[in-house]
Design an enzyme around this catalytic site. Structure first.
Site, short mmCIF file in Angstrom:
data_model
loop_
_atom_site.label_atom_id
_atom_site.label_comp_id
_atom_site.label_asym_id
_atom_site.label_seq_id
_atom_site.Cartn_x
_atom_site.Cartn_y
_atom_site.Cartn_z
N THR A 27 45.97 30.22 52.19
CA THR A 27 46.23 28.97 51.48
C THR A 27 45.61 27.86 52.33
OG1 THR A 27 48.28 28.55 52.69
CG2 THR A 27 48.46 29.83 50.68
N VAL A 86 49.04 31.45 61.51
CA VAL A 86 48.90 29.99 61.56
C VAL A 86 47.41 29.63 61.48
CG1 VAL A 86 49.34 27.92 62.92
CG2 VAL A 86 50.98 29.80 62.97
N LYS A 87 47.11 28.81 60.47
CA LYS A 87 45.71 28.42 60.25
C LYS A 87 45.44 27.10 60.97
CE LYS A 87 42.75 28.71 56.18
NZ LYS A 87 42.75 28.51 54.73
N VAL A 88 44.42 27.12 61.82
CA VAL A 88 44.15 26.00 62.72
C VAL A 88 42.70 25.56 62.54
CG1 VAL A 88 44.06 25.32 65.16
CG2 VAL A 88 45.76 27.00 64.41
#
Ligand code: E4P
Length: 218
Positions: A27, A86-88
């Site tokens: 997402t 976790v998207k960084v």
């Protein structure tokens, strides 16, 4: 190659999951906003609902851009469910945070990758996944797939463990090319996944088989 669906829409996630070939979900804030999700509590609940639907990794993106903020937000996201990755973003503080997450056992997806140099940094920082944006590169008149090939070569020569997650997919052909070039994962809109099914000779062949099958029962 693993298949992720690139959406925050629960019906589309269910439909792809029912096919039996889904390995995860990605997402981003734009996809969450498209579903009308507002406020921290609603965002957290929505991620939880996605995680409960799919037995696989679910990328949830931070919106902080400073090291401390990214780490705090990432810890909260990771605590929602064991499926959360976790998207960084690929920015200076993002790289520092990727290393922190890696040292502290939190899985990550480094997003907004547009060059091989960025892909090297993401791997060095210990990202679990990193996402080159194929379609957006094509949109800017470069060849997104060429980047996948380049990163795939570098990662294999250097024996980097970070997984190549081909993102910003626009067509079934992008999926086929990403597989050919050694992407570990492809995250796709539902239409592109369903597009893989289509071939006119399959439809013509099936129609003929069904017609001939009637003769067997006549
Ligand atoms: C990746 O994880 C992103 O969410 C996504 O693939 C971006 O795709 P877009 O270029 O179609 O917005």
């Amino acid at each position: 190659m693993k298949f992720f669906i690139d959406t925050a829409n629960l019906d589309q996630i269910k439909e792809a999951n029912d096919l039996g070939v889904l390995d995860g979900v990605t997402t981003n804030p734009s996809l969450m906003a498209k579903e009308g999700i507002k406020g921290e509590e609603a965002v957290m609940k929505h991620y939880e609902a996605i995680c409960d639907l799919v037995d696989g990794d679910v990328s949830a993106e931070v919106i902080s851009t400073d090291f401390k903020g990214i780490v705090e937000e990432g810890k909260k996201l990771a605590a929602i469910h064991p499926h959360i990755v976790v998207k960084v973003p690929m920015i200076k503080d993002g790289v520092k945070a990727l290393k922190w997450f890696s040292d502290n056992g939190i899985r990550t997806n480094c997003t907004l990758i547009f060059s091989a140099g960025q892909a090297i940094l993401a791997a060095k920082a210990g990202a679990t996944y990193m996402s080159p944006f194929i379609g957006r590169i094509d949109d800017s008149n470069w060849d997104g797939m060429e980047l996948i090939g380049q990163i795939s070569h570098i990662y294999s020569v250097q024996e980097y463990k970070t997984q190549i997650l081909a993102a910003s997919i626009r067509s079934p052909l992008h999926i086929v090319k990403a597989a050919e070039l050694g992407a570990d994962v492809c995250t796709c809109p539902l239409d592109s996944i369903l597009g893989l099914l289509k071939h006119p000779l399959t439809d013509i062949g099936l129609a003929k088989f069904l017609e001939d099958a009637k003769k067997m029962n006549a």
